[in-house]
Design an enzyme around this catalytic site. Structure first.
Site, PDB file in Angstrom:
ATOM      1  CD  GLN A   1     -19.667 -18.782 -14.736  1.00  0.00           C
ATOM      2  OE1 GLN A   1     -19.468 -17.595 -15.313  1.00  0.00           O
ATOM      3  NE2 GLN A   1     -19.975 -18.721 -13.259  1.00  0.00           N
TER       4      GLN A   1
ATOM      5  CE1 TYR B   1     -13.321 -23.291  -5.721  1.00  0.00           C
ATOM      6  CE2 TYR B   1     -12.749 -21.980  -7.675  1.00  0.00           C
ATOM      7  CZ  TYR B   1     -12.354 -22.469  -6.220  1.00  0.00           C
ATOM      8  OH  TYR B   1     -11.252 -22.169  -5.409  1.00  0.00           O
ATOM      9  N   GLY B   2     -16.932 -20.968  -9.849  1.00  0.00           N
ATOM     10  CA  GLY B   2     -16.484 -19.482 -10.192  1.00  0.00           C
ATOM     11  C   GLY B   2     -16.128 -19.074 -11.716  1.00  0.00           C
TER      12      GLY B   2
ATOM     13  CG  ASP C   1     -18.532 -32.445 -11.557  1.00  0.00           C
ATOM     14  OD1 ASP C   1     -19.369 -33.389 -12.183  1.00  0.00           O
ATOM     15  OD2 ASP C   1     -18.293 -31.520 -11.356  1.00  0.00           O
TER      16      ASP C   1
END
Ligand SMILES: *[C@@H]1O[C@H](CO)[C@@H](O)[C@H](O)[C@H]1NC(C)=O
Ligand SMILES: *[C@@H]1O[C@H](CO)[C@@H](O)[C@H](O)[C@H]1NC(C)=O
Ligand SMILES: *[C@@H]1O[C@H](CO)[C@@H](O)[C@H](O)[C@H]1NC(C)=O
Length: 980
Positions: free
Chosen positions: A659, A662-663, A780
């Site tokens: 998870q 973003y989704g 990131d």
């Protein structure tokens, strides 16, 4: 200007949707709906008249042949995108073009266009099963091995293009059975053995381009049977025997170029003077003897080179065709005088008679009748002969060069006032004429880095547009000086490419190469109303050039395509289309053909419905624009929602493996059994469509063993999904936390594996920083984004929020860093970036340093409100460095750990300047790895309490002031650590 192949990357790119270009997108969508309509019609007709056509595919034997071809190739630069997976025609193998055959209802491989893809390996005999292939292009790779005789079974083959490889072995007789071959382009290889007699049976062969090999033996006289041959280029081989007089019987032969072979002791056949089509005869350095034949009977002759032989006797005195521009009889044993028959040659550029035994007078009228172009120049080289006198007054115009050195007449140079012709002059060639009457502003208003250039002669004045660069070789030109033919060449190229004159620029200087061959670099510009070619126009140009549709030209001879340079806006175009680049109507038919007829009819009705309700149609278009923007990315599969939903079992929670912001991430299994990770964007995902496509576009271009590869994507039904290769061992974070249960069975992450994970991650990032073009800052990096494959090799994932380096600021200039809103994950964000909003690659170094500390300690970047850097520094400060090392790590040599911690902390310096570069990080980790390998015996092991302190502690010195943890600014002063 980036020459893509020079950068070792695939220079053939999928057209990527250009987000900054609205017009393009609108056009695309309009074109798409037209295509759809066309598709409907084709599909409907297929449906109604051909019963049912469902899911066309490629015949099994072609699929397996293509897989066999792939298995023999080596593709170090990963330029064969998608190859080996699925069906070559429907899975978008790059460089593979297919066509649908109405007769048998199959797709067939029709073209293999693999120019300059850095391929090595060999050609598979299985090629013989590809009986629909028309173009086989492997030019300028490193293919070795021999030409498989099975190629003789490729009955449809038209162009066999293998120039510029390492191919060895003999020419198989079987190539002589190819009924449709027009072009053998086999030059610049190591082919040996004879020229097979069977080649005489090729009914359509036009071009034999086999120069620069080691082809040996006699030229088969039988070749005269070739009805269509126009170019016979076998120079620079090892041919022996004699020149067959029968060759003159070829009805269309225009160029015979056989320089640097060995026809020792034989003569030039007299029959060659009867060839009504001959333009060029080049027999330099062939050990020929006997007389110079009288070529005055060849009506269209342009170029005659018989130099460096042992020809004797006198020079024939009959008048040559007035078209002749080059006569090279130098370095023979010719005697007699220089005949007067050269003075009527209006186009003469080069008369080389040096190093013979010519006697008598130097003619002074040869240039009298020159009348061609103002750029014309003439070289008369009479050096090293036995010329004793000047016939009249030697006073040539400036553009005529006369060389007389080494003749007896030069002993009287002063007396005759000819000293300037007796010196050791060299004939210098000039650059191309400057054809532009306009000059553009000297200030560079064109975005240079964007691959744009001024086009001074456009009807609109100085415009700025992006050219397509084309490396072009005239492989046997019929001239020896190019500038006078410059305008003719421009017309020749532009008219055949259907461009206006201003759309072609020829870069200077042009280069004469051995042969002589002429290498040109052309720039083709879009119409003045556009600043770049649209996809169709670009594709059209590339197709014309790559498939030799420009007809041969008598003056310029055969040409070769050396490369394309796609820079600026074209950088991501795959101009050699993937299989999806086949005839678009056919493609639409295929796509739709795989939907059932009923569905098609329903869609057709809907289409008509939408047509009579313009508002709804508009809504539809609006929706298309915002929801399903079509794009093509080379090597990336496009999945339907159904396919992925099926793969992930309707996205059941059971299949959820992660998870992110973003989704959710799901594990899934594709229809072909491939296990994948599917990233499904949440409806209200903050990541917009832009990020979505950014990630696809970026990932599709990036190939490194330490980067997670993108398999495909889905963008329909308000869904955005990315499909990745599945990483068996999950994320580094999971493993460090023991989430995967591994810890229970003995954590697999010993020190060596951890070091390898660190090194892999650093290498992946180094690739992004230095190899990717344009360079990419990840932004990131965190332990969740370092994934581990089956063998615990690290792969960096998640480029969703990557930003490109060197993104132009609004004023068009390029700054060294990118100003942007701070993005990233708390705990990993570079404090300097956080403060200044200036993003550099050192931000990734910082985040990676945090990951290193996690690898070493097993801690999270922030735990119990404390930042990991603070934790580690505190431990070091207290001399308890080894107490914070992850207990699950097992044994390790202390000096390696020390170095590793030192490196990690240097990466986490507050100031970017103080941090090492990614390259230095990689080097250091490689050193530590080497050190680890050397230390056979483990020098230190943690005891069960985890507090073992090894002997020699020699940490480097750290002095820190402030650092941030996520959004919290934390301060602390860290004392120097000294060895005990
Ligand atoms: C050319 O042929 C001769 C004999 O015919 C041979 O000795 C020589 O090695 C050959 N050269 C090459 C480059 O194959
Ligand atoms: C040319 O050379 C050949 C032998 O190399 C010789 O037989 C012939 O007589 C020579 N011809 C002339 C015109 O010198
Ligand atoms: C030489 O230059 C003059 C003047 O530029 C020109 O008229 C002529 O055609 C040129 N060419 C030759 C071969 O004389």
């Amino acid at each position: 200007m980036s020459n893509l192949h020079a950068k070792g990357r695939n220079f053939l790119r999928a057209p990527v949707f250009d987000w900054n270009c609205r017009d393009f997108s609108n056009q695309f969508i309009m074109a798409r709906s037209r295509l759809l309509l066309l598709g409907f019609l084709i599909a409907l007709s297929t449906c109604c008249f051909n019963t049912v056509v469902l899911g066309q595919t490629t015949p099994e034997n072609e699929v397996s042949a293509m897989k066999a071809v792939y298995s023999r190739l080596k593709d170090p630069m990963k330029n064969l995108r998608r190859w080996g997976k699925g069906d070559p025609c429907t899975s978008e193998w790059s460089g593979v073009i297919c066509a649908f055959d109405q007769k048998d209802g199959y797709l067939h491989v029709r073209e293999l266009r693999l120019l300059r893809r850095n391929l090595s390996g060999t050609l598979s005999p299985e090629l013989g099963r590809l009986t629909h292939v028309v173009i086989l292009d492997f030019m300028f790779n490193n293919i070795s091995g021999s030409i498989p005789k099975e190629i003789g079974n490729m009955t449809a083959l038209n162009l066999l293009l293998l120039s510029g490889n390492q191919i060895s072995g003999h020419l198989p007789d079987e190539l002589g059975y190819l009924p449709n071959i027009t072009r053998f382009q086999l030059d610049l290889n190591n082919i040996s053995g004879p020229l097979p007699k069977s080649f005489a049976n090729l009914p359509k062969a036009v071009h034999f381009h086999m120069n620069n090999n080691s082809i040996s033996g006699q030229i088969p006289p039988e070749l005269y049977k070739l009805p269509q041959l126009i170019h016979f280029l076998l120079d620079n081989n090892n041919l022996t025997g004699y020149l067959p007089e029968e060759l003159s019987m070829m009805p269309k032969l225009r160029i015979i170029q056989l320089d640097n072979n060995n026809f020792e002791g034989t003569e030039i056949p007299k029959s060659y003077t009867n060839m009504s089509t001959l333009l060029k005869l080049s027999l330099r350095n062939c050990k020929l003897q006997g007389a110079v034949p009288d070529f005055s009977t060849v009506p269209k002759l342009l170029y005659l080179d018989l130099s460096y032989n042992k020809l004797n006797g006198t020079i024939p005195t009959n008048k040559l065709a007035s078209s002749v521009n080059t006569i090279d009889l130098s370095n023979n044993q010719l005697d007699g005088t220089i005949p007067s028959n050269f003075s009527h040659l209006q186009r003469l550029q080069n008369l080389s008679l040096e190093n013979n035994y010519l006697s008598g007078d130097v003619p002074t009228d040869i240039w009298q009748n020159l009348s061609f172009a103002s750029a014309s120049k003439l070289l008369l080289n009479f050096q090293n002969n036995a010329l004793t006198n000047i016939a009249g007054n030697l006073n040539p115009p400036p553009n005529v060069t006369v060389l007389l050195e080494g003749n007896p007449v030069c002993r009287r140079a002063n007396e005759l006032d000819i000293t300037r012709y007796c010196g050791n002059q060299t004939h210098t060639r000039e650059d191309l004429p400057n054809t532009s009457n306009r000059t553009c502003p000297s200030v560079n208003l064109c975005p240079v880095s964007g691959g744009y250039e001024y086009v001074p002669d456009s009807p609109d004045g100085c415009i700025c547009s992006a050219p397509l660069g084309v490396g072009f070789l005239l492989r046997s030109p019929g001239i020896s000086d190019f500038p006078p033919y410059f305008e003719m060449f421009r017309h020749y190229i532009t008219s055949n490419l259907q461009l206006d004159l201003y759309q072609l620029q020829i870069s200077t200087p042009f280069v004469w190469e051995k042969g002589p061959r002429l290498r040109l670099f052309l720039k083709l510009f879009p119409l003045y109303t556009e600043d770049q070619f649209n996809e169709t126009a670009l594709q059209d140009l590339v197709d014309k050039l790559a498939t030799y549709t420009i007809p041969g030209n008598d003056t310029f001879g055969p040409y070769d395509l050396l490369n394309f340079t796609l820079s600026g806006p074209y950088e991501y175009y795959d101009v050699i289309p993937t299989s999806s680049g086949m005839n678009k109507g056919v493609l639409a038919a295929i796509v739709l053909g795989s939907i059932s007829c009923v569905a098609i009819i329903i869609m057709a009705i809907m289409f008509i419905f939408l047509k009579v309700h313009p508002k709804k149609q508009k809504d539809q278009e609006q929706k298309e624009k915002t929801a399903t923007v079509p794009m093509k990315v080379d090597g990336i599969q496009r999945f339907s929602f159904e396919e992925l939903s099926k793969a992930a079992d309707d996205f059941t929670d059971r299949n959820q493996i992660g998870q992110g912001g973003y989704g959710k991430v799901y594990k899934g299994m594709l229809a072909d059994g491939t296990v994948v990770a599917i990233k499904r964007a949440e409806q209200a995902s903050l990541q917009g469509q832009k990020e979505f496509f950014t990630e696809i576009e970026l990932l599709s271009r990036l190939h490194h063993r330490n980067l997670v590869s993108l398999v495909g994507y889905c963008d329909e039904q308000n869904e955005q999904m990315l499909v990745y290769e599945f990483m068996t061992n999950g994320s580094l974070r999971d493993i460090l936390s023991g989430n995967d249960g591994a810890a229970r069975y003995g954590n697999p992450l010993n020190f060596r594996v951890r070091l390898n994970v660190a090194l892999g991650s650093a290498r992946g990032l180094l690739y992004l920083h230095t190899e990717a073009d344009p360079p990419i800052i990840h932004r990131d990096i965190k332990a969740n984004n370092i994934l581990l494959d089956r063998k615990y090799n690290a792969k960096v994932s998640d480029f969703g929020i990557s930003r490109l380096f060197s993104e132009p600021d609004t004023d068009g200039s390029v700054s060294a860093h990118v100003f942007t809103n701070v993005k990233g994950t708390p705990g990993y964000v570079d404090p300097e970036y956080f403060m200044t909003h200036k993003l550099t690659e050192k931000s990734d170094v910082y985040s990676l340093g945090i990951v290193f500390l996690e690898i070493l300690t097993g801690l999270k970047s922030i735990s119990h409100g404390k930042h990991i850097v603070q934790e580690v520094l505190t431990a070091c400060q207290e001399g308890q460095m080894f107490s914070i090392i992850d207990r699950n790590m097992g044994a390790f040599p202390s000096e390696c750990i020390e170095k590793f911690i030192a490196l990690a902390l240097r990466c986490c310096e507050d100031e970017g300047k103080a941090r090492p570069t990614m390259l230095e990080v990689v080097r250091e980790l490689e050193d530590i790895t080497a050190m680890l390998s050397q230390s056979d015996t483990i020098t230190s092991e943690l005891d069960s309490s985890g507090s073992a302190i090894p002997g020699s502690l020699s940490l480097s010195i750290y002095r820190r002031s402030t650092y941030t943890s996520g959004n919290d600014l934390v301060s602390g002063v860290i004392p120097t650590i000294r060895p005990r």
